[in-house]
Scaffold this active site. Structure first.
Site, PDB file in Angstrom:
ATOM      1  N   HIS A 129       0.815  -1.213   0.000  1.00  0.00           N
ATOM      2  CA  HIS A 129       0.000   0.000   0.000  1.00  0.00           C
ATOM      3  C   HIS A 129       0.855   1.272   0.000  1.00  0.00           C
ATOM      4  CE1 HIS A 129      -3.645  -2.303   1.864  1.00  0.00           C
ATOM      5  NE2 HIS A 129      -3.353  -2.689   0.639  1.00  0.00           N
ATOM      6  N   PHE A 375      -1.100  -8.116   4.977  1.00  0.00           N
ATOM      7  CA  PHE A 375       0.242  -7.558   4.866  1.00  0.00           C
ATOM      8  C   PHE A 375       0.287  -6.201   4.160  1.00  0.00           C
ATOM      9  CE2 PHE A 375       0.608 -12.300   4.150  1.00  0.00           C
ATOM     10  CZ  PHE A 375       0.614 -12.593   5.500  1.00  0.00           C
ATOM     11  N   CYS A 376      -0.749  -5.401   4.314  1.00  0.00           N
ATOM     12  CA  CYS A 376      -0.822  -4.097   3.650  1.00  0.00           C
ATOM     13  C   CYS A 376      -0.563  -4.234   2.148  1.00  0.00           C
ATOM     14  CB  CYS A 376       0.160  -3.103   4.273  1.00  0.00           C
ATOM     15  SG  CYS A 376      -0.282  -2.642   5.955  1.00  0.00           S
ATOM     16  N   ALA A 377      -1.039  -5.328   1.597  1.00  0.00           N
ATOM     17  CA  ALA A 377      -0.966  -5.573   0.154  1.00  0.00           C
ATOM     18  C   ALA A 377      -2.239  -6.319  -0.233  1.00  0.00           C
ATOM     19  CB  ALA A 377       0.278  -6.374  -0.197  1.00  0.00           C
ATOM     20  N   CYS A 395      -5.807  -4.780   7.298  1.00  0.00           N
ATOM     21  CA  CYS A 395      -4.407  -5.181   7.278  1.00  0.00           C
ATOM     22  C   CYS A 395      -4.018  -5.798   8.609  1.00  0.00           C
ATOM     23  CB  CYS A 395      -3.534  -3.968   6.988  1.00  0.00           C
ATOM     24  SG  CYS A 395      -1.789  -4.327   6.861  1.00  0.00           S
TER      25      CYS A 395
END
Length: 453
Positions: A129, A375-377, A395
């Site tokens: 992100h 995982f902020c993805a 997240c």
């Protein structure tokens, strides 16, 4: 020493000394165990060398650039020498700027603020992100996840071929995925970008701690990374690269340090002349200790020798992957396939387990710290899991109770400070949890799966 020689002689490849290596944690089953920190992709432990350097400097701490006293002058020299060290670490070009920021996220937001008018941005959905989201004020093209490095280059080339070739454009790409650990074809992507008149910024948050990064060799225009993933304490980051867009942009923050000259106008207002150097985007009193710690980490990794560090990490990666391959219930997540080169970041799911439950059991029953979540993805993990991209989730937060279907994954990550015993214990724990189940009862509490006390 060559990589092959280093790999063959693991006795000369001991882990680097890091803080917390002897910390013990309690187990819900009784007793204590030395903590196995296997969440390097989130934040790596600080190197002991870095901590010692900071401690030696701390009594001499002073504000930089604007003080006449000895400690201020000393701190200014240290701060500016750190800029030189980072430039050397990244093999920057002679006219590149090194700007100190708070983190990779901060660095990429700074660059987003410096984009020329009407700039087009191209970014793969696979990004963290930090590199996926800062471009909201620009014209953004989000590219679908490729399944091979070659497909990544082809996808970018097709997208760039369709754009207005006369306007400014920027490509943002990761060097190593924070989800799969896979290395991206940065040099080839940079060549494709430049062939179509675009520039490229490299998110090296996961690459720089594991492999050498050369701005010249990769031919990228900018590189961004965080100190807290490079074995330095929290709160410092770097944006390094071409100066022109940064010099022409309004300062990222307005204030002291960024301004070269401030005068009153005849109409009663204020006229400002901003610095053209990196100071233009470093307003306020900078994080001198954070900057010094980054420089110290850069020196420590360089002096340790990248051939040795990479060879040892490949040894650990092989241990983990081979161990997980022996557990049929475990599925390792990958974009590019099993043979893709990667850093020490591996994400997986376990059949029949909620990922948060599994991670909680690793911590509570084995003293092993991993990460669970998206995982902020989010787009990447959902693509890898084959879930609806519209499904809600946060997240790092669980989306199901123990025993229920999980839309999250588990991530184990390691690096220069990881001993073999930690990865051995992790593999053993995974096998035991899959075959024997958890020894404890767990529940969801305030968004986390926790052991019942």
């Amino acid at each position: 020493m060559s990589v092959s020689t280093a790999a063959a002689d693991q006795s000369v490849c001991a882990p680097l000394s890091v803080l917390g290596r002897d910390v013990t944690v309690p187990l819900v089953t009784g007793g204590e165990v030395t903590y196995a920190a296997l969440d390097y992709a989130a934040s790596a432990p600080a190197l002991q060398r870095v901590w010692d350097d900071v401690a030696a400097y701390a009594p001499y701490y002073g504000s930089v650039h604007r003080g006449a006293g000895y400690l201020s002058q000393l701190s200014t020299d240290l701060f500016e020498n750190a800029r030189v060290t980072v430039a050397e670490f990244l093999d920057c070009r002679a006219d590149d700027q090194v700007v100190f920021t708070r983190s990779t996220t901060d660095s990429l937001n700074l660059l987003a603020r410096a984009l020329p008018a009407d700039c087009e941005v191209f970014v793969f959905e696979t990004e963290h992100h930090a590199s996926l989201l800062p471009w909201q004020d620009a014209r953004v093209t989000y590219l679908d996840a490729p399944r091979t490095p070659r497909q990544a280059v082809q996808t970018l080339e097709r997208a760039l071929a369709d754009r207005d070739p006369y306007g400014p454009a920027l490509v943002c790409v990761t060097g190593a995925s924070n989800v799969t650990g896979e290395l991206w074809p940065v040099r080839e992507l940079a060549a494709a970008a430049h062939a179509h008149g675009a520039r490229i910024v490299l998110d090296a948050a996961q690459l720089a701690p594991h492999h050498p990064v050369s701005v010249r060799d990769l031919d990228v225009d900018w590189v961004a990374f965080s100190g807290h993933k490079l074995y330095a304490p929290f709160g410092s980051g770097v944006l390094a690269g071409r100066a022109d867009w940064l010099r022409e942009a309004e300062p990222y923050l307005a204030g002291g340090g960024a301004s070269r000259k401030v005068t009153r106008r005849e109409d009663g207002g204020v006229a400002v002349e901003w610095h053209e150097s990196a100071a233009r985007h470093e307003a306020g009193s900078p994080n001198v200790i954070g900057v010094y710690s980054i420089a110290s980490a850069c020196k420590a990794l360089t002096e340790a020798g990248w051939d040795i560090l990479v060879a040892r990490e490949e040894h650990l990666i092989a241990k983990v992957r081979e161990g997980l391959a022996e557990v049929p219930e475990v599925k390792i997540l990958s974009l590019f396939g099993d043979d893709a080169p990667r850093v020490g970041v591996i994400s997986f799911v376990v059949e029949g387990w909620n990922s948060s439950h599994f991670a909680a059991a690793l911590s509570a029953e084995y003293g092993i710290g991993v990460r669970d979540g998206l995982f902020c993805a989010h787009p990447l993990v959902r693509t890898l899991l084959g879930t609806d991209p519209q499904t809600q989730g946060e997240c790092g937060a669980p989306e199901a109770a123990p025993g229920e279907k999980s839309l999250n994954a588990i991530r184990v990550s390691f690096g220069a400070g990881t001993p073999d015993e930690h990865v051995d214990r992790f593999v053993t724990a995974v096998k035991e949890l899959v075959t024997k189940g958890a020894k404890w009862t767990y529940r969801t509490e305030e968004g986390r799966c926790v052991p019942v006390r």
